[in-house]
Design an enzyme around this catalytic site. Structure first.
Site, PDB file in Angstrom:
ATOM      1  N   SER A   1       0.871  -1.200   0.067  1.00  0.00           N
ATOM      2  CA  SER A   1      -0.020  -0.121   0.078  1.00  0.00           C
ATOM      3  C   SER A   1       0.725   1.261   0.137  1.00  0.00           C
ATOM      4  CB  SER A   1      -1.089   0.262   1.294  1.00  0.00           C
ATOM      5  OG  SER A   1      -0.141  -0.059   2.330  1.00  0.00           O
TER       6      SER A   1
ATOM      7  N   HIS B   1       0.959   4.540   4.117  1.00  0.00           N
ATOM      8  CA  HIS B   1       0.152   5.338   3.277  1.00  0.00           C
ATOM      9  C   HIS B   1       0.592   6.942   2.998  1.00  0.00           C
ATOM     10  CE1 HIS B   1      -3.702   2.350   3.781  1.00  0.00           C
ATOM     11  NE2 HIS B   1      -2.626   1.820   3.269  1.00  0.00           N
TER      12      HIS B   1
END
Length: 280
Positions: free
Chosen positions: A206, A259
């Protein structure tokens, strides 16, 4: 004759050829091992044809291309469009290049191994420093390899769909170098950020995904002629997902540090690359 570029399948190629015909630019398609090549006959048309191809690649569903097919389509042209699973597989393989595919299949292979009884062995080898006994800074690969592990089907599907869609777009339009940089840097720095925000027990692509999201979006804004962009709605969705990660609404652990770190890496690289292109 000059090849101005490639499109992933014959349908798209024919739509673009019909559009160029309306601009009095003669073009025909040739089959390649990956995709369909577009050949123009007049060198004087090269610049305009390449510009039109960039616009088509960014928005192939624009109504003007459909109208061109109705106005200029040649009903005698025949293509073998393929069908079924073979056609889907061909579009998957021809839509991306080596780094995108290699990363995709490595992540799938690791996920499969973790679900076939080797989860502990794989985690012991690939997890971040301190996640397992006897892991230390001398095992330098551990700063990157957590990015390749996924812990649920939703986790890997979400990440690999974005990686295939955006990573493939970057690699086919700009080459492997910017994608490789994003892959390596966003696979390491966000892991360090995540470690300091939580602990050493994490994994997933991610951070890299948010890097390619930020990169694609900002390059599309600053250098739309480069051929990559991300619709504002998609960017908005990823920002909402980022914010939701700091709440309990998703009902799952979220690597918020990865992230944020990945997004910052992608934006920074896009700023650098777009500035470099504008001055070259």
């Amino acid at each position: 004759m000059i090849e101005i570029g490639q499109l992933p399948n014959a349908r798209a190629a024919q739509a673009f050829i019909d559009y160029l015909k309306g601009l009095n630019i003669q073009c025909h398609a040739v089959r390649h091992a990956q995709g369909v090549g577009l050949i123009i006959t007049n060198p004087e048309d090269e610049h305009q044809a390449r510009e039109e191809l960039l616009q088509f690649a960014n928005n192939p569903n624009d109504s003007k291309y459909l109208q061109a097919s109705w106005d200029n389509g040649d009903t005698s042209t025949q293509f073998n469009y393929d069908s079924g699973a073979k056609g889907l597989l061909q579009q998957f393989l021809t839509g991306v290049y080596s780094l995108t595919l290699i990363t995709f299949f490595i992540c799938v292979a690791i996920f499969a191994g973790m679900n076939l009884g080797f989860a502990d062995a794989i985690y012991n080898q690939l997890s971040f420093f301190g996640a397992v006994p006897h892991s230390d800074i001398s095992q330098i690969w551990r700063v990157f390899t957590p990015s390749l592990m996924h812990f649920s089907t939703m986790h890997i599907v979400f990440n690999l769909l974005w990686w295939w869609y955006l990573g493939g777009k970057i690699e086919t339009r700009l080459g492997v170098r910017p994608l490789l940089f994003l892959f390596v840097i966003a696979g390491t720095i966000p892991s360090v950020v995540q470690f300091y925000m939580t602990d050493s027990h994490f994994g997933g692509l991610s951070g890299v995904v948010y890097a390619v999201v930020g990169y694609t979006w900002l390059m599309g804004v600053r250098q739309p002629q480069c051929g990559i962009s991300l619709p504002q709605a998609y960017m908005g969705f990823m920002m909402v997902w980022l914010v939701l990660g700091f709440t309990d609404l998703l009902g799952m652990p979220i690597a918020n540090g990865a992230h944020i770190g990945g997004l910052l890496v992608g934006l920074a690289q896009a700023l650098f690359d777009s500035r470099k292109q504008s001055t070259s």
